[in-house]
Write a protein that holds these residues in place. Structure first.
Motif, mmCIF file in Angstrom:
data_model
loop_
_atom_site.group_PDB
_atom_site.id
_atom_site.type_symbol
_atom_site.label_atom_id
_atom_site.label_comp_id
_atom_site.label_asym_id
_atom_site.label_seq_id
_atom_site.Cartn_x
_atom_site.Cartn_y
_atom_site.Cartn_z
ATOM 1 N N LEU A 143 25.660 17.726 116.050
ATOM 2 C CA LEU A 143 26.793 18.526 115.580
ATOM 3 C C LEU A 143 26.652 18.705 114.069
ATOM 4 O O LEU A 143 26.469 17.719 113.342
ATOM 5 N N SER A 144 26.758 19.947 113.619
ATOM 6 C CA SER A 144 26.634 20.187 112.176
ATOM 7 C C SER A 144 27.851 19.621 111.450
ATOM 8 O O SER A 144 28.923 19.446 112.053
ATOM 9 N N LEU A 145 27.685 19.383 110.160
ATOM 10 C CA LEU A 145 28.802 18.863 109.356
ATOM 11 C C LEU A 145 29.983 19.845 109.405
ATOM 12 O O LEU A 145 31.149 19.455 109.516
ATOM 13 N N GLU A 146 29.635 21.143 109.384
ATOM 14 C CA GLU A 146 30.684 22.171 109.391
ATOM 15 C C GLU A 146 31.532 22.067 110.668
ATOM 16 O O GLU A 146 32.760 22.059 110.618
ATOM 17 N N ASN A 147 30.868 21.961 111.817
ATOM 18 C CA ASN A 147 31.626 21.892 113.080
ATOM 19 C C ASN A 147 32.336 20.546 113.240
ATOM 20 O O ASN A 147 33.416 20.475 113.815
ATOM 21 N N TYR A 148 31.694 19.487 112.738
ATOM 22 C CA TYR A 148 32.349 18.171 112.767
ATOM 23 C C TYR A 148 33.671 18.253 111.987
ATOM 24 O O TYR A 148 34.729 17.861 112.465
ATOM 25 N N THR A 149 33.598 18.817 110.786
ATOM 26 C CA THR A 149 34.792 18.910 109.928
ATOM 27 C C THR A 149 35.863 19.774 110.593
ATOM 28 O O THR A 149 37.055 19.484 110.527
ATOM 29 N N ARG A 150 35.412 20.813 111.272
ATOM 30 C CA ARG A 150 36.342 21.732 111.946
ATOM 31 C C ARG A 150 37.112 20.984 113.054
ATOM 32 O O ARG A 150 38.329 21.127 113.197
ATOM 33 N N ILE A 151 36.361 20.177 113.833
ATOM 34 C CA ILE A 151 37.007 19.451 114.945
ATOM 35 C C ILE A 151 37.985 18.406 114.384
ATOM 36 O O ILE A 151 39.095 18.236 114.880
ATOM 37 N N ILE A 152 37.550 17.734 113.319
ATOM 38 C CA ILE A 152 38.417 16.693 112.730
ATOM 39 C C ILE A 152 39.695 17.320 112.153
ATOM 40 O O ILE A 152 40.768 16.724 112.193
ATOM 41 N N LYS A 153 39.597 18.560 111.708
ATOM 42 C CA LYS A 153 40.789 19.251 111.182
ATOM 43 C C LYS A 153 41.844 19.382 112.309
ATOM 44 O O LYS A 153 43.033 19.118 112.103
ATOM 45 N N THR A 154 41.396 19.770 113.493
ATOM 46 C CA THR A 154 42.350 19.880 114.626
ATOM 47 C C THR A 154 42.877 18.499 114.991
ATOM 48 O O THR A 154 44.062 18.332 115.291
ATOM 49 N N ALA A 155 41.966 17.512 114.962
ATOM 50 C CA ALA A 155 42.375 16.141 115.305
ATOM 51 C C ALA A 155 43.528 15.676 114.416
ATOM 52 O O ALA A 155 44.448 14.998 114.871
ATOM 53 N N LYS A 156 43.475 16.075 113.145
ATOM 54 C CA LYS A 156 44.544 15.676 112.195
ATOM 55 C C LYS A 156 45.895 16.208 112.656
ATOM 56 O O LYS A 156 46.907 15.525 112.565
ATOM 57 N N ARG A 157 45.893 17.450 113.154
ATOM 58 C CA ARG A 157 47.152 18.041 113.635
ATOM 59 C C ARG A 157 47.679 17.247 114.841
ATOM 60 O O ARG A 157 48.875 17.014 114.971
ATOM 61 N N PHE A 158 46.771 16.865 115.739
ATOM 62 C CA PHE A 158 47.197 16.071 116.904
ATOM 63 C C PHE A 158 47.756 14.725 116.426
ATOM 64 O O PHE A 158 48.803 14.285 116.878
ATOM 65 N N GLU A 159 47.021 14.101 115.490
ATOM 66 C CA GLU A 159 47.410 12.762 115.044
ATOM 67 C C GLU A 159 48.807 12.772 114.409
ATOM 68 O O GLU A 159 49.574 11.821 114.580
ATOM 69 N N LYS A 160 49.152 13.852 113.733
ATOM 70 C CA LYS A 160 50.500 13.969 113.140
ATOM 71 C C LYS A 160 51.566 13.863 114.220
ATOM 72 O O LYS A 160 52.677 13.405 113.981
ATOM 73 N N ASN A 161 51.235 14.326 115.433
ATOM 74 C CA ASN A 161 52.213 14.307 116.521
ATOM 75 C C ASN A 161 52.120 13.058 117.386
ATOM 76 O O ASN A 161 53.055 12.723 118.094
ATOM 77 N N ILE A 162 50.957 12.408 117.379
ATOM 78 C CA ILE A 162 50.766 11.251 118.280
ATOM 79 C C ILE A 162 50.811 9.936 117.500
ATOM 80 O O ILE A 162 51.518 9.007 117.878
ATOM 81 N N GLY A 163 50.015 9.856 116.438
ATOM 82 C CA GLY A 163 50.132 8.741 115.489
ATOM 83 C C GLY A 163 49.739 7.357 116.010
ATOM 84 O O GLY A 163 50.315 6.368 115.585
ATOM 85 N N LEU A 164 48.748 7.287 116.904
ATOM 86 C CA LEU A 164 48.361 5.960 117.422
ATOM 87 C C LEU A 164 47.025 5.464 116.889
ATOM 88 O O LEU A 164 46.564 4.387 117.273
ATOM 89 N N LEU A 165 46.381 6.270 116.022
ATOM 90 C CA LEU A 165 45.015 5.924 115.611
ATOM 91 C C LEU A 165 44.937 4.513 115.020
ATOM 92 O O LEU A 165 44.081 3.714 115.417
ATOM 93 N N LYS A 166 45.841 4.201 114.099
ATOM 94 C CA LYS A 166 45.759 2.906 113.400
ATOM 95 C C LYS A 166 45.845 1.741 114.396
ATOM 96 O O LYS A 166 45.088 0.773 114.299
ATOM 97 N N SER A 167 46.760 1.850 115.361
ATOM 98 C CA SER A 167 46.904 0.714 116.288
ATOM 99 C C SER A 167 45.691 0.628 117.230
ATOM 100 O O SER A 167 45.278 -0.475 117.611
ATOM 101 N N ILE A 168 45.092 1.762 117.579
ATOM 102 C CA ILE A 168 43.879 1.705 118.418
ATOM 103 C C ILE A 168 42.751 1.034 117.629
ATOM 104 O O ILE A 168 42.043 0.156 118.122
ATOM 105 N N GLN A 169 42.612 1.458 116.363
ATOM 106 C CA GLN A 169 41.526 0.906 115.526
ATOM 107 C C GLN A 169 41.676 -0.604 115.371
ATOM 108 O O GLN A 169 40.704 -1.345 115.436
ATOM 109 N N LYS A 170 42.921 -1.051 115.176
ATOM 110 C CA LYS A 170 43.173 -2.473 114.908
ATOM 111 C C LYS A 170 42.717 -3.341 116.095
ATOM 112 O O LYS A 170 42.146 -4.414 115.916
ATOM 113 N N ASP A 171 42.951 -2.838 117.310
ATOM 114 C CA ASP A 171 42.666 -3.654 118.502
ATOM 115 C C ASP A 171 41.275 -3.429 119.087
ATOM 116 O O ASP A 171 40.949 -4.003 120.125
#
Ligand SMILES: NC(=O)c1ccc[n+]([C@@H]2O[C@H](COP(=O)([O-])OP(=O)(O)OC[C@H]3O[C@@H](n4cnc5c(N)ncnc54)[C@H](O)[C@@H]3O)[C@@H](O)[C@H]2O)c1
Length: 362
Positions: free
Chosen positions: A280-308
């Motif tokens: 995956l190119s850096l450009e497409n990686y960054t593009r996908i992560i941009k959408t992920a940020k929008r999801f994370e704003k609504n779901i917000g579980l990343l930190k607790s998943i990472q911790k465990d």
């Protein structure tokens, strides 16, 4: 005017309809099949405050039994199927009878599993009431859980009709709609459809109803194209639908996380892995992560998943996932041109990708 999609499978031609205020249409389509008896299997929350809808469905189709299910954390158990089977025996359901599921993926998987087994297969119709079950309606597969094993028992089976009546979405909680969108995102990545990705991002900001019909129609077309050519999941295109699901299966098993949430984080992990494997190119990686940020704003579980997250445990789960075979670690990856089924991923690379995931900030 309803939108229509036809899916041709070796054992059934399935018709999927998307529209609004579809009750008259639903009744006439179902009646046209001339089943001998109809049994409704209904989600308790979809039924609430819809007395007129259900009274008409019950009267017009002469429903012989209504089985009300309540989704529980003990998801899609065999016990619940048994309850349904006992009721079918009681009303003398025959090979010509039809089970109509009215609910989300929970009710349609239970209904489809029972329909595919009772007398070796009886009629099955799906009326979808969640965004998830509209954008990822049953095409070709139903499954239930057994003990700790997710989707262990199942069949290649499809409803004759799927009806996605957008009016059901008016009572669905906002969180449930976000979960459904993760599957639309998956479909958009498989087909690399940037226009749909932009509409998903816009939806995650303003929650406007205007794109539902397009999201469902798009997703059904993608799912149809993946399943029609590979109905029994052997050649590969069916596997595309597992994008995000290998990591999701781990999360769902470990913490009973909802399917749509787990798929969202699963897509993020597959994106990191793909980048790490140089697919995956850096450009497409960054593009996908941009959408992920929008999801994370609504779901917000990343930190607790990472911790465990225990890397060793995740790897064990990856190797025992149904996509991995003969001790080879396999994954569906988002790549620049769509998707890739990547086999024999070195354990070291998967470990590194997990370490990157653990430190990811969204
Ligand atoms: N076989 C398949 O192809 C397939 C595809 C997608 C998902 N699934 C399965 O479906 C399940 C997830 O489905 P889901 O996300 O639809 O969850 P779900 O069926 O549990 O429904 C989510 C919640 O919404 C409520 N609900 C349903 N309709 C409603 C309505 N109109 N208004 C208000 N509340 C309503 C339900 O009671 C539940 O609380 C998972 O088990 C997944 O494996 C199967």
């Amino acid at each position: 005017m309803n939108k229509k999609i036809i899916v041709k499978l070796p054992y059934i031609t399935q018709e999927i309809f998307i529209g609004e205020k579809m009750l008259d249409f639903v009744v006439s389509k179902i009646k046209s099949r001339k089943y001998d008896k109809y049994i409704l299997i209904v989600d308790i929350n979809a039924k609430k405050d819809r007395r007129n809808y259900f009274n008409r469905l019950i009267n017009d189709l002469n429903i012989v039994d209504i089985i009300v299910l309540q989704p529980t954390p003990n998801y899609k158990s065999f016990k619940e199927c048994e309850k349904v089977i006992k009721r079918l025996i009681k009303v003398k359901a025959s090979r010509k009878s039809c089970l109509i599921s009215v609910g989300g993926g929970y009710v349609s998987d239970i209904t489809g599993y029972v329909a595919s087994n009772y007398m070796r297969g009886i009629g099955f119709v799906q009326i979808s009431t969640t965004l998830m079950s509209m954008v990822d309606a049953v095409i070709g597969k139903v499954a239930i859980n057994y003990g700790n094993y997710k989707n262990l028992l199942g069949s290649f089976y499809s409803p004759k009709f799927v009806f996605s009546d957008l009016n059901f979405l008016s009572t669905l909680r906002k969180e449930e709609k976000v979960l459904g969108l993760s599957e639309v995102w998956k479909h958009a990545l498989i087909k690399r459809d940037e226009d749909i990705v932009k509409k998903i991002e816009s939806y995650l900001l303003n929650f406007s109803d205007k794109h539902y019909s397009e999201f469902i129609h798009f997703s059904m077309r993608v799912k149809k194209s993946c399943v029609e050519n590979d109905y029994d999941d052997r050649i590969g295109s069916h596997k595309a639908l597992s994008l995000g699901h290998t990591f999701a299966n781990f999360l769902e098993r470990k913490s009973k996380m909802r399917h749509g949430v787990a798929v969202m984080y699963g897509i993020i992990f597959a994106t990191i892995l793909s980048k790490r494997l140089g697919k995956l190119s850096l450009e497409n990686y960054t593009r996908i992560i941009k959408t992920a940020k929008r999801f994370e704003k609504n779901i917000g579980l990343l930190k607790s998943i990472q911790k465990d997250l225990k890397v060793k445990k995740v790897l064990e789960s990856f190797f025992s996932d149904k996509i991995s075979e003969n001790n080879s670690l396999n994954f569906v990856l988002p790549i620049d041109s769509g998707y890739l089924i990547y086999k024999n991923i070195p354990e070291k690379i998967a470990t590194e990708a997990l370490e990157i995931f653990k430190k990811l900030e969204l």
